[in-house]
Design an enzyme around this catalytic site. Structure first.
Site, PDB file in Angstrom:
ATOM      1  N   MET A 234      97.091  34.159 102.367  1.00 47.25           N
ATOM      2  CA  MET A 234      96.573  34.990 103.488  1.00 47.25           C
ATOM      3  C   MET A 234      96.283  36.492 102.756  1.00 47.25           C
ATOM      4  O   MET A 234      95.045  36.757 103.247  1.00 47.25           O
ATOM      5  CB  MET A 234      97.641  35.252 104.331  1.00 47.25           C
ATOM      6  CG  MET A 234      97.131  35.673 105.830  1.00 47.25           C
ATOM      7  SD  MET A 234      95.864  34.476 106.006  1.00 47.25           S
ATOM      8  CE  MET A 234      95.710  35.039 107.779  1.00 47.25           C
ATOM      9  N   CYS A 235      97.057  36.899 101.841  1.00 46.48           N
ATOM     10  CA  CYS A 235      96.596  38.382 101.185  1.00 46.48           C
ATOM     11  C   CYS A 235      95.304  38.203 100.569  1.00 46.48           C
ATOM     12  O   CYS A 235      94.397  39.206 100.554  1.00 46.48           O
ATOM     13  CB  CYS A 235      97.544  38.573 100.251  1.00 46.48           C
ATOM     14  SG  CYS A 235      98.038  37.382  98.834  1.00 46.48           S
ATOM     15  N   THR A 236      94.921  36.990  99.691  1.00 46.23           N
ATOM     16  CA  THR A 236      93.473  36.712  99.254  1.00 46.23           C
ATOM     17  C   THR A 236      92.384  36.709 100.293  1.00 46.23           C
ATOM     18  O   THR A 236      91.488  37.437 100.001  1.00 46.23           O
ATOM     19  CB  THR A 236      93.634  35.438  98.545  1.00 46.23           C
ATOM     20  OG1 THR A 236      94.932  35.328  97.608  1.00 46.23           O
ATOM     21  CG2 THR A 236      92.282  35.241  97.621  1.00 46.23           C
TER      22      THR A 236
END
Ligand SMILES: [Zn+2]
EC number: 6.2.1.64
Length: 460
Positions: A234-236
């Site tokens: 998700m952070c990517t």
């Protein structure tokens, strides 16, 4: 002259049609119908099995007695069913839980546009029954229900053929066949073995393998060969995209629910061109912002629908390897030993090797599985290990243990109320949960019909 030729030809066709209709009879057989199969079964050759005795009985067995279960009626399944039915197998049972989508029609040739929305298993069975005289193909939509309530238990099948895209269903079937094995004083009773022939394709690549449960490498022995499902972190997606896929996922997961472009509560429909177009446009904007190239409409569609490109010819090659050769081979020839890979991405490559059994395979080895953790480890870590370890790859493991003579559920995910009740256990350490060194943990999961026993080994 032409006209008389045409008339002659027409009469000839009429004669032949009449003859065929007369010869078919009640069994659906006409003269020479099985000549191609008889060539394999009624004479020996350099590749026949040393124990094989050519005879007419094998064909009769194949036509009248042999029962085959085909799991999957999709791209590979259609090819498998056609090949089996045309090579003399008549009692073919088919299971598939999917319904027909319009995008299936280019390669799943047992289906027509009028069939869209209908169950694959039903339409495929009806097609084979009406097209191949003498064939009897019952069907079912859900695998385990089939064994629980339907007409026959799995032991009555002579061969199981899998043409699936689901690893979970494959592993479940594999576990099912392993659970049927009978051991007499630790020696495997060969009559309890039901061969599993498994085919799989992805784009231009495919594989086919023969599994003799308890004797050769099973699905779980070679689990590391299946690549993990790609889910981008998700952070990517949210803050540092690098690939065009990241941009598409950003539009799909984060922008769609926030901007609600087609109204409140409208879910993204991968088959709706307007929806895809919206995601495509948003992805392009996102990509431009991060100087990423390669976002296309096609890729957007692929990512949203999780499309694995399907190539009809790969299905045909793999299905051709699987039944006509392998099923006949199980009776007459030395079977494939035991794993064939096929790849025609660039040129054409095929190779066969012997996949080896894994000594401590969690499905087929009978060796107790070990879990090595310090007493200070949290249950959450055990859970993560069970799902992330390449040779276990469980989906939603439920962990139980016998504590002070009582069976206690430590964590169970599939029932919401129990999940809520057992969730606090995840943050507790193994010691806090009262688990001791050498404690047995029973783990149930959708990937196997049987509970897997683990032995807890405390490390310091
Ligand atoms: Zn195994």
């Amino acid at each position: 002259l032409l006209f008389s030729l045409f008339r002659k030809k027409k009469r000839r066709i009429e004669e032949l049609t009449e003859k065929m209709a007369l010869d078919v009879g009640s069994s659906g057989d006409w003269d020479g119908r099985w000549r191609h199969v008889q060539k394999f079964l009624e004479r020996s050759g350099p590749f026949t099995h040393p124990d094989f005795e050519p005879s007419e009985e094998t064909l009769q067995f194949l036509l009248e007695t042999c029962k085959i279960l085909v799991i999957g009626a999709g791209g590979l399944g259609c090819e498998l069913l056609k090949n089996l039915a045309l090579s003399g197998f008549r009692h073919i049972h088919v299971v598939d839980m999917d319904t027909i989508d319009v995008s299936n029609l280019n390669r799943q040739f047992l289906f027509r546009s009028k069939d869209v929305g209908h169950p694959k298993a039903e339409v495929a069975a009806d097609f084979i029954n009406s097209r191949v005289p003498g064939c009897h193909v019952p069907y079912c939509l859900i695998l385990f229900i089939y064994f629980l309530f339907f007409c026959m238990p799995v032991v009555e099948f002579h061969i199981i053929v899998c043409g699936l895209d689901s690893i979970i269903a494959r592993r479940w079937m594999n576990g099912m066949l392993l659970s049927l094995l009978v051991y007499d004083d630790g020696v495997l009773d060969p009559s309890s073995i039901i061969p599993l022939i498994d085919g799989g394709t992805e784009g231009f690549k495919g594989n086919a393998r023969v599994i003799l449960p308890g004797m050769t490498a099973c699905i779980d022995c070679t689990l590391e060969l299946y690549p993990p499902q790609i889910n981008f972190p998700m952070c990517t997606i949210a803050s540092m995209p690098r690939l065009p896929e990241h941009c598409i996922e950003y539009a799909r997961i984060l922008q769609w629910p926030k901007e609600k472009p087609f109204g409140d509560g409208v879910a993204l429909d991968g088959d709706n061109p307007e929806h895809i177009h919206w995601v495509f446009q948003k992805s392009l904007e996102r990509a431009a912002e991060f100087n990423i190239i390669g976002v296309t409409y096609r890729l957007t569609q692929g990512v949203v629908k999780r499309i694995i490109p399907a190539v009809a010819s790969t299905n045909a090659v793999i299905a051709g390897t699987v039944p006509s050769r392998e099923n006949t081979a199980l009776f007459a020839y030395v079977p494939l030993n035991n794993y064939l890979v096929f790849n025609d991405v660039d040129g054409l490559y095929t190779y066969t090797f012997e996949a080896e059994r894994k000594e401590n395979c969690s499905a087929c080895s009978q060796v107790p599985q070990k879990l090595q953790f310090p007493p200070s480890a949290k249950l959450q870590e055990v859970l993560e290990y069970l799902t992330e370890n390449a040779s276990l790859q469980m989906k939603s493991p439920a962990i139980t243990a016998t504590l002070e003579g009582k069976n206690k559920t430590l964590y169970l995910q599939t029932v919401a109320s129990i999940e809520e009740k057992t969730r606090p256990n995840l943050c507790k350490t193994l010691k806090e949960l009262g688990l001791a060194d050498g404690q047995e943990l029973a783990v149930a999961d959708v990937t196997t019909p049987q509970t897997v026993l683990f032995k807890l080994n405390f490390t310091s």
